[in-house]
Structures are given as structure tokens and as C-alpha cells.
Design an enzyme around this catalytic site. Structure first.
Site, mmCIF file in Angstrom:
data_model
loop_
_atom_site.group_PDB
_atom_site.id
_atom_site.type_symbol
_atom_site.label_atom_id
_atom_site.label_comp_id
_atom_site.label_asym_id
_atom_site.label_seq_id
_atom_site.Cartn_x
_atom_site.Cartn_y
_atom_site.Cartn_z
ATOM 1 N N LYS A 278 22.706 3.562 -25.106
ATOM 2 C CA LYS A 278 24.094 3.384 -24.637
ATOM 3 C C LYS A 278 24.824 4.726 -24.627
ATOM 4 O O LYS A 278 25.510 5.061 -23.671
ATOM 5 C CB LYS A 278 24.829 2.426 -25.569
ATOM 6 N N ASN A 279 24.636 5.498 -25.704
ATOM 7 C CA ASN A 279 25.431 6.726 -25.845
ATOM 8 C C ASN A 279 24.879 7.901 -25.058
ATOM 9 O O ASN A 279 25.428 8.999 -25.117
ATOM 10 C CB ASN A 279 25.604 7.072 -27.333
ATOM 11 N N ARG B 58 35.998 2.466 -25.047
ATOM 12 C CA ARG B 58 36.482 3.534 -25.927
ATOM 13 C C ARG B 58 36.228 4.902 -25.353
ATOM 14 O O ARG B 58 37.051 5.776 -25.408
ATOM 15 C CB ARG B 58 35.758 3.453 -27.287
ATOM 16 N N CYS C 219 41.074 2.589 -32.251
ATOM 17 C CA CYS C 219 40.064 1.541 -32.075
ATOM 18 C C CYS C 219 39.686 1.060 -33.470
ATOM 19 O O CYS C 219 40.278 1.443 -34.464
ATOM 20 C CB CYS C 219 38.859 2.054 -31.324
ATOM 21 N N ARG D 280 41.418 7.722 -32.665
ATOM 22 C CA ARG D 280 40.388 8.423 -31.895
ATOM 23 C C ARG D 280 41.058 9.604 -31.180
ATOM 24 O O ARG D 280 41.329 9.557 -29.998
ATOM 25 C CB ARG D 280 39.728 7.486 -30.879
ATOM 26 N N ASP E 169 42.056 15.788 -29.272
ATOM 27 C CA ASP E 169 42.547 17.173 -29.286
ATOM 28 C C ASP E 169 41.451 18.194 -29.001
ATOM 29 O O ASP E 169 41.671 19.172 -28.289
ATOM 30 C CB ASP E 169 43.204 17.469 -30.636
ATOM 31 N N ASP F 77 26.654 5.736 -36.974
ATOM 32 C CA ASP F 77 26.468 4.448 -36.299
ATOM 33 C C ASP F 77 25.485 3.557 -37.039
ATOM 34 O O ASP F 77 25.429 2.357 -36.772
ATOM 35 C CB ASP F 77 25.971 4.666 -34.856
ATOM 36 N N ARG G 255 28.956 -4.960 -26.493
ATOM 37 C CA ARG G 255 29.261 -3.612 -25.980
ATOM 38 C C ARG G 255 28.039 -2.709 -26.116
ATOM 39 O O ARG G 255 27.835 -1.806 -25.315
ATOM 40 C CB ARG G 255 30.417 -2.994 -26.790
HETATM 41 C C1 EPZ Z 1 30.253 9.268 -30.093
HETATM 42 O O1 EPZ Z 1 31.643 8.989 -30.214
HETATM 43 C C2 EPZ Z 1 29.575 7.914 -30.012
HETATM 44 N N1 EPZ Z 1 30.049 7.198 -28.830
HETATM 45 C C3 EPZ Z 1 29.885 7.108 -31.270
HETATM 46 O O2 EPZ Z 1 29.157 5.891 -31.184
HETATM 47 C C4 EPZ Z 1 29.383 7.896 -32.484
HETATM 48 O O3 EPZ Z 1 29.735 7.190 -33.662
HETATM 49 C C5 EPZ Z 1 30.036 9.289 -32.497
HETATM 50 O O4 EPZ Z 1 29.760 9.965 -31.254
HETATM 51 C C6 EPZ Z 1 29.515 10.150 -33.638
HETATM 52 O O5 EPZ Z 1 28.134 10.278 -33.532
HETATM 53 C C7 EPZ Z 1 29.524 7.511 -27.619
HETATM 54 O O6 EPZ Z 1 28.698 8.395 -27.504
HETATM 55 C C8 EPZ Z 1 30.005 6.708 -26.456
HETATM 56 P P1 EPZ Z 1 33.003 12.332 -31.923
HETATM 57 P P2 EPZ Z 1 32.722 10.194 -30.076
HETATM 58 O O7 EPZ Z 1 33.860 12.928 -30.871
HETATM 59 O O8 EPZ Z 1 32.270 11.136 -29.039
HETATM 60 C C9 EPZ Z 1 36.931 13.197 -34.441
HETATM 61 C C10 EPZ Z 1 28.848 3.578 -31.263
HETATM 62 O O9 EPZ Z 1 28.909 2.782 -32.207
HETATM 63 N N2 EPZ Z 1 37.455 13.801 -33.207
HETATM 64 O O10 EPZ Z 1 31.762 13.050 -32.356
HETATM 65 O O11 EPZ Z 1 34.057 9.588 -29.954
HETATM 66 C C11 EPZ Z 1 36.791 11.685 -34.311
HETATM 67 O O12 EPZ Z 1 38.019 11.046 -34.599
HETATM 68 C C12 EPZ Z 1 29.902 4.658 -31.117
HETATM 69 O O13 EPZ Z 1 27.926 3.600 -30.398
HETATM 70 C C13 EPZ Z 1 38.656 14.510 -33.264
HETATM 71 O O14 EPZ Z 1 39.274 14.630 -34.318
HETATM 72 O O15 EPZ Z 1 32.573 10.857 -31.520
HETATM 73 C C14 EPZ Z 1 35.738 11.357 -35.328
HETATM 74 O O16 EPZ Z 1 36.343 11.261 -36.607
HETATM 75 C C15 EPZ Z 1 30.969 4.540 -32.189
HETATM 76 N N3 EPZ Z 1 39.143 15.055 -32.126
HETATM 77 C C16 EPZ Z 1 34.821 12.577 -35.287
HETATM 78 O O17 EPZ Z 1 35.583 13.639 -34.672
HETATM 79 C C17 EPZ Z 1 38.484 14.957 -30.926
HETATM 80 O O18 EPZ Z 1 38.986 15.499 -29.905
HETATM 81 C C18 EPZ Z 1 33.541 12.366 -34.483
HETATM 82 O O19 EPZ Z 1 33.939 12.010 -33.194
HETATM 83 C C19 EPZ Z 1 37.272 14.239 -30.888
HETATM 84 C C20 EPZ Z 1 36.768 13.671 -32.039
#
Ligand code: EPZ
Length: 417
Positions: free
Chosen positions: A22-23, A92, A116, A121, A124, A306, A398
Site C-alpha cells: 500500500k505504502n 490521509r 487522524c 499529521r 511542515d 506500523d 484501507r
Molecule cells: C508513512 O506516513 C506511511 N504512510 C505510514 O503508514 C507510516 O506509519 C509512516 O510513513 C512512518 O513509517 C504512507 O506511506 C502512505 P512520516 P507519513 O512523514 O509519510 C512527523 C500505515 O499504517 N512529520 O514519516 O505520514 C509525523 O507527524 C501508515 O500504513 C512532521 O512532523 O509518515 C510523524 O510523527 C500509517 N512533519 C513522523 O514525522 C511533516 O511534515 C513520521 O511521519 C511530516 C511528518
């Protein structure tokens, strides 16, 4: 409202075939908007998040059709650069369209993804990176408006956190930017490498995927391609957990073992024997599991956030105490309350959760709070005495294609009503 009913107590055995990731599929579908041609994504999982991404592509004028396990897109003629709230809310990670649409149009308007089930989420890191590449960004009334005059510009970008989504957005925007983009502190997840391979198939010039430094030399335009999506490592972890919690013996086909090594290590510590064979990954679980020790979620190649809820479910019936520390998301213990309804003994304190292994779990009606929490409850239901009724299947659907059918094929007594 559909529910899944599980009668616990069956030791799973047999084979499961893992679907496409999915990801990987979601950022690739978004990146198709930056491709002036036809793309065919093979091994694409049938998920509601994929349907949502297809809906967004169609809305902006990309011809898209789902044929079997492939999704075909033709983004030669895009007509819109705005993604309305109702489409953004459905998925999301629709923030992942920002880089592609901005690169293609020089403009993008998307509604803020908002919060979410996992907490806030923020985006920045995405926005500051795109600003470094020449985009002017405005956030007003819940809408992110981006505009850049002409092509995006390559830039040296250091991420404050190795954000998966931000790394993907930058890669997609940088693929057709003017000049070279260097991403320092880039995410190293396998899905990043999968996206990099897809973009390279479309003519992009990318190196360093899988390491913390990714270099992208912009090209004029991206052309179409056919690409096969890699297997879903978190779906694999889910079936491994199902085998472990039931004391079963399960062969997983279409798994990349090194993608799931952190989970393998934890399950081996708990007493599972896990072998790579030429036909797949064999998980052979003991009748009684040892505790997991302390599991800390970290960016790849650390333990994946995850899989946290899913492996926590397994530790609920281990012989001793396990500790989970959730370092990636602010609020990813929402499944704890529902696991406790099944008789689990879990207490949380900030980012830590302490699991006292119980002799047994007992079936109950439980409600999914998020995607991986839903999977965790299904895994726990496999061993809970009596019947577990899981609702909130919109979360499960999802990220899992027919999870109940896959578990039933391994002998589980599970049915969707
Ligand atoms: C991806 O989400 C995955 N989703 C998530 O899988 C996964 O948990 C996550 O990466 C971490 O591995 C998809 O790929 C569609 P991040 P993403 O940006 O890209 C913070 C699932 O269950 N952050 O690495 O949103 C954020 O809040 C889903 O399949 C900022 O602060 O993850 C989080 O605490 C859930 N500012 C951390 O970084 C930003 O601009 C990691 O987020 C972006 C992120």
C-alpha cells in the site's frame, strides 16, 4: 455495518500470498500525475486508500482504470491542480499529490490533511522543502496553496526528521526540476526505493535511495512505464503475527525478508523459528511465547511503527512483560483500550506501553480505531477464547485486501458479516 467474527483457538497452518505494498502504491499513484504518458502499476492492492488515490487522479484529469491487479493511468492531459477537501479527507496521505501536481502545473491547491487517528499529521517538512525548490506556499482556511514560476528548482534539502512522505514528495517534485536536488536525512524505508525505481523507469535520474542521502538530477519530462509494486512488508508482519499468536506454522509467499527483518528479530526473540526458503518465509511458532523485551519504533531500518500494534497484540499472551516505545507518532496507542477489552493487561505512560502477558484472552466485541489497530485486534481475536466481533472495518479495508479470507485460508474461523 459489516463486522468480522473470529472464533479463537485455531493454530494457523498453510500458505499466504502477500499483496503489493500500500505504502508504495499510494506515492506511485500520486507520482503518475507528474508523468506525461501512460503508466501501468502491476501488483497494486485492492484497497480503499488506492481507490481514493484513483479518485483524486481522475478528478485532476488523469485517465485511470483498474484492471485486475494493475492500475493504468494516463496523465498526458491534466486539467486541474486543486484537490478538494472531500477527496483529501478520504485518504490521509493525499499530501503526497502536492509534489507531483506542483511539478506538473506550477500550482497546487490541496486541503490540509488535518489530524487522524495517529495524532496530528503536520506537513511542515513537506512545505519547507518545496519552498526551497522555489514554491511560494500559503496556508489559509485549511487550504495549502503552492505556486512556482516556471519549473521547480533543484536544491540541497536537509530534513529535520526522515519523513517518508516528505522524502517521496521531494523526489517526485525534483524528478523534473531544473538542476540537482540533494535530500539529506532522507527516509530509508523500502517504499522510498520502490518509488525511486518507479520514477527511474519513467526516465528520472535518481541515486542513493535506501540511504540517508538521495540525489535527483532533474530531467525535462517523465515518460510512461510499466512497473511491479513490491510486496507489502506490513501485511507480511500481520500474517507473521497471526502465525506467532496461534502457535501456528505458516509459509508466506512474495515477501522480501530483509524488509521485515526488525519484526523477524522480535518474533525470534519470542521463540518463533523463522526461515527463508526458496518458496518464501516460513514462520514456525511455539505453543507458548516468550516476551518481546523492549520494542522501540524507529525509522527504517529500525522496528516499523506500523507493526507496533500488531506485535503488541502477540505479546498480550506471551509469558512475561513486554514494553513498547512509540517514537514516530504522537498518539499510536488507541488500540490498547480495545485489546484490554479482550483481557489484555496493558498500561500506557506517554510514549511507553507495558504489556503483562496474560494466560488467555477472551472474545468480546471490539472497535477498530485505525488501520493497524484493526489488524492488531483481528490478530488478538485469533487466540481469544470464544467469539471476537470486530467493527470499524473501514479502517481495516484501507490497508488490507481481504484479510479475513487470507486468515480463513490458514484455518482460522473468521467470517465477515
Ligand atoms: C508513512 O506516513 C506511511 N504512510 C505510514 O503508514 C507510516 O506509519 C509512516 O510513513 C512512518 O513509517 C504512507 O506511506 C502512505 P512520516 P507519513 O512523514 O509519510 C512527523 C500505515 O499504517 N512529520 O514519516 O505520514 C509525523 O507527524 C501508515 O500504513 C512532521 O512532523 O509518515 C510523524 O510523527 C500509517 N512533519 C513522523 O514525522 C511533516 O511534515 C513520521 O511521519 C511530516 C511528518
Amino acid at each position: 455495518m459489516a463486522v468480522i467474527e473470529i472464533n479463537g483457538g485455531v493454530r494457523l497452518s498453510g500458505e499466504a500470498v502477500i499483496h503489493g505494498a500500500k505504502n508504495s502504491a499510494l506515492p506511485m499513484l500520486a507520482a503518475c500525475a507528474a508523468v506525461q504518458g501512460c503508466c501501468r502499476l502491476e501488483n497494486c492492492p485492492a484497497l480503499t486508500d488506492v481507490n481514493a488515490a484513483v479518485g483524486i487522479l481522475r478528478y485532476i484529469g488523469c485517465r485511470t482504470e483498474q484492471c485486475g491487479t494493475a492500475v493504468c493511468t494516463d496523465a498526458s492531459e491534466l486539467s486541474r491542480f486543486d484537490i478538494p477537501e472531500h477527496l483529501m479527507r478520504e485518504m490521509r496521505s493525499s499530501i503526497s499529490f502536492l509534489g507531483a501536481v506542483l511539478a506538473r502545473f506550477g500550482r497546487a491547491e490541496i486541503s490540509l490533511p488535518g489530524g487522524c487517528e495517529l495524532g496530528a499529521r503536520p506537513v511542515d517538512i513537506h512545505l519547507s522543502a518545496l519552498e526551497k525548490m522555489g514554491a511560494a506556499v500559503q496556508e489559509r482556511h485549511g487550504i495549502i496553496s503552492c505556486r512556482c514560476n516556471g519549473r521547480m528548482k533543484g536544491a540541497a534539502i536537509t530534513l529535520s526528521f526522515p519523513s517518508v512522505g516528505a522524502t517521496e514528495n521531494i523526489m517526485t517534485a525534483a524528478a523534473t526540476a531544473e538542476g540537482t536536488t540533494i535530500i539529506n536525512n532522507a527516509a530509508r524505508e523500502p517504499e522510498i526505493t520502490d518509488l525511486g525505481n518507479f520514477l527511474t523507469c519513467c526516465g528520472a535520474r535518481i541515486s542513493g535511495c535506501g540511504s540517508s542521502t538521495i540525489i535527483i538530477d532533474g530531467v525535462e519530462r517523465l515518460h510512461g512505464c510499466t512497473y511491479t509494486i513490491m510486496p507489502d512488508r506490513i501485511e507480511a508482519a500481520t500474517y507473521m503475527a497471526a502465525a506467532a499468536i496461534t502457535g501456528g506454522k505458516v509459509l508466506l509467499r512474495q515477501v522480501v525478508p530483509e524488509h521485515i527483518q526488525p519484526v523477524t528479530s522480535v518474533l525470534e526473540k519470542m521463540g518463533c523459528r523463522i526461515h527463508c526458503t526458496e518458496s518464501g518465509l516460513l514462520v514456525d511458532a511455539p505453543r507458548r511465547l516468550r516476551p518481546a523485551g523492549t520494542v522501540r519504533t524507529m525509522p527504517y531500518p529500525g522496528f516499523p511503527t506500523d507493526a507496533q500494534a500488531i506485535i503488541m497484540a502477540v505479546t498480550c499472551v506471551a509469558e512475561g512483560t513486554s514494553v513498547f516505545v512509540e517514537n514516530i507518532f504522537d498518539s499510536r496507542f488507541k488500540h490498547v483500550g480495545e485489546l484490554c477489552r479482550l483481557g489484555a493487561r496493558i498500561t500506557t505512560e506517554g510514549r511507553a506501553a507495558v504489556v503483562e502477558g496474560a494466560e488467555r484472552l477472551t472474545g468480546a466485541s471490539v472497535t477498530a480505531t485505525d488501520l493497524r489497530g484493526a489488524a492488531a485486534l483481528a490478530v488478538a481475536g485469533l487466540v481469544a477464547e470464544g467469539t471476537t466481533t470486530l467493527s470499524g472495518l473501514n479502517h481495516l479495508d484501507r490497508g488490507y485486501e481481504n484479510l479475513e479470507e487470507g486468515l480463513a485460508a490458514l484455518g482460522a474461523s473468521v467470517i465477515r458479516r
